[in-house]
Design a protein around this motif. Structure first.
Motif, PDB file in Angstrom:
ATOM      1  N   LYS A   1      25.689  80.031 -12.658  1.00  0.00           N
ATOM      2  CA  LYS A   1      25.113  78.998 -13.543  1.00  0.00           C
ATOM      3  C   LYS A   1      25.465  77.577 -13.081  1.00  0.00           C
ATOM      4  O   LYS A   1      24.780  76.627 -13.446  1.00  0.00           O
TER       5      LYS A   1
ATOM      6  N   THR B   1      11.997  87.173 -13.336  1.00  0.00           N
ATOM      7  CA  THR B   1      12.110  85.982 -14.175  1.00  0.00           C
ATOM      8  C   THR B   1      13.228  85.074 -13.695  1.00  0.00           C
ATOM      9  O   THR B   1      14.188  85.525 -13.083  1.00  0.00           O
TER      10      THR B   1
ATOM     11  N   GLU C   1      15.178  83.454 -15.690  1.00  0.00           N
ATOM     12  CA  GLU C   1      16.332  83.568 -16.593  1.00  0.00           C
ATOM     13  C   GLU C   1      17.361  84.546 -16.033  1.00  0.00           C
ATOM     14  O   GLU C   1      18.552  84.395 -16.240  1.00  0.00           O
ATOM     15  N   GLU C   2      16.882  85.563 -15.337  1.00  0.00           N
ATOM     16  CA  GLU C   2      17.773  86.566 -14.752  1.00  0.00           C
ATOM     17  C   GLU C   2      18.309  86.008 -13.414  1.00  0.00           C
ATOM     18  O   GLU C   2      17.544  85.479 -12.616  1.00  0.00           O
TER      19      GLU C   2
END
Lengths: 379, 73
Positions: free
Chosen positions: A27, A344, A346-347
């Motif tokens: 992240k 995606t 998000e993954e």
């Protein structure tokens, strides 16, 4: 080659894993990407890496480094690879600082290496001029002037190029493009007149820049090594950096694989967990085997650097060819086995695919290194 | 069979393009890349979905094994 890590190496791995898990999880890279961060990494984290001794790990102690080996550097890079850490260890410490350590004069080493080791400054090596890597494909030309040289040409994909305090530019002082002879290395101030540096945004969200030199004047003292003999410095540096990126690729592929195996254990489809399907079990088992072979070759190539073994160039080819193949296999299978969710943003698994491909192409892909291996063996 | 081969061959084709173009095919945005190069990066990423969407390649092979070959469950 010792296959069992020493107690110190185990400690180093533990420290490195804790550090990257805490400070540079995936992240961290995502946040830098999403905010279109101008630096592309965290200078604060870079300072902390300096305090841990990572920014000078393989550099000689007399210049502020830790004087450790590539086996130790490999451990750190493998752990950095697990979290896709974007801080410029490869670019500044392995590629550029090694050029100075191996080819620089005493004055150049004293001036530059301590600042790299202390994380005060970063460097970048500008060598590549096209999409695919070839070490001697250099058209950038340097001509003699009164008391120095004038450099003109264009470099692409310069890692850390837009942040570096000093650039090392590979330029041709004689010969034709693709000739090994006639390359020279120059220290260039990125703020010098005639330089244009543009950051390029790549799919792996790492620092990379285009550097255009239009008649840039440098002094005679900025030459690194002997004129026309830059390849004698460049060859071993690129071999070391290739081995280093293999260690990083091993970490990234291992992490992508482990995440995928975890997913196979929990994801339910057609009333069963997908890990019960034999088609997937076999493919997961095959990836595990490929990763184990990759782990062995990485350990071998890193220790070959530390032991100064003569077969190093061939071993580097073997390692990069295998790691490129393994990274390609694991990154594609990771997406396929995650299914739709893997596509995606998000993954996080998609970040591993993107980094895998740029790492594969960096310093030569599997095709390049198989060809070079054949040439080295005289096939 | 058509779905399986179309998906898998498109993935191979896109990988070949990346291999041929090298880093020029891995740009994301900005003036350092041409429109065609930026499109290539997206086409490569998109191709990974071909073997997942509308029945994965694994499902297509299962169907061939069961319906065409008559292999037992």
């Amino acid at each position: 080659m010792p296959l069992v890590p020493t107690e110190e190496q185990e400690m180093l791995r533990k420290t490195a894993r804790e550090f990257v898990t805490e400070n540079t999880p995936v992240k961290h890279l995502r946040a830098l990407r999403d905010s279109k961060d101008a630096v592309g990494y965290s200078p604060e984290i870079w300072k902390q890496m300096g305090e841990l001794g990572w920014t000078g790990i393989t550099l000689p102690e007399e210049y502020g480094g830790s004087g450790l080996g590539y086996a130790e550097l490999g451990i750190i890079l493998e752990e950095c690879g697990r979290t896709l850490t974007p801080e410029p260890l490869l670019a500044s410490v392995v590629l550029a600082a090694e050029v100075i350590a191996l080819g620089g004069s005493e004055d150049q080493k004293r001036e530059l290496l301590p600042r790299v080791c202390s994380a005060e400054q970063t460097l970048a090596l500008a060598f590549q001029e096209s999409g695919r890597f070839h070490p001697y494909r250099v058209a950038t030309a340097a001509t003699s002037t009164d008391g120095g040289y004038r450099i003109s040409g264009s470099k692409q994909f310069v890692l850390n190029g837009h942040m570096a305090d000093h650039l090392i530019v590979v330029a041709r002082t004689s010969g034709a493009e693709f000739d090994r002879d006639g390359l020279s290395l120059f220290l260039v101030d990125p703020a010098a007149e005639g330089i244009e540096i543009t950051r390029t945004s790549m799919i792996d969200s790492r620092n990379s820049a285009r550097v255009v030199l239009s008649g840039v004047e440098v002094s005679a003292a900025s030459l690194l090594g002997a004129i026309g003999e830059g390849a004698a410095i460049l060859d071993p540096v690129l071999d070391r950096a290739t081995a280093a990126v293999c260690a990083e690729m091993l970490g990234s592929a291992s992490e992508a694989f482990e995440r995928t195996v975890e997913y196979l254990k929990i994801r339910e489809q057609f009333g069963s967990r997908i890990g019960t399907f034999q088609a997937l079990k076999h493919r997961a088992a095959l990836m595990f085997c490929e990763l184990e072979l990759s782990r062995s070759i990485v350990a071998d190539v890193l220790s070959a650097i530390d032991e100064q073994r003569e077969e190093l160039p061939s071993l580097v080819c073997t390692a990069k060819a295998r790691l490129s193949d393994t990274a390609a296999l694991v990154s594609c299978e990771a997406i396929q086995m995650h299914g739709g969710i893997g596509m995606t943003d998000e993954e996080e698994i998609g970040f591993f695919l993107k980094r895998a491909r740029t790492a594969e192409l960096f310093l030569g892909d599997a095709r390049y290194h198989r060809d070079r291996f054949a040439a080295l063996q005289g096939f | 069979m058509a779905k399986y081969y179309a998906s898998e061959s498109n993935k191979r084709r896109q990988e070949l393009m990346v291999s041929v173009m090298g880093n020029r095919s891995l740009g994301w945005e900005g003036e350092g890349f041409s429109r065609a190069e930026l499109d290539q990066a997206r086409a490569w990423l998109r191709s990974k979905g071909n073997s997942i969407e509308g029945g994965t390649s694994e499902i297509q092979l299962n169907v061939i094994a069961k319906r065409v070959l008559g292999l037992p469950d």
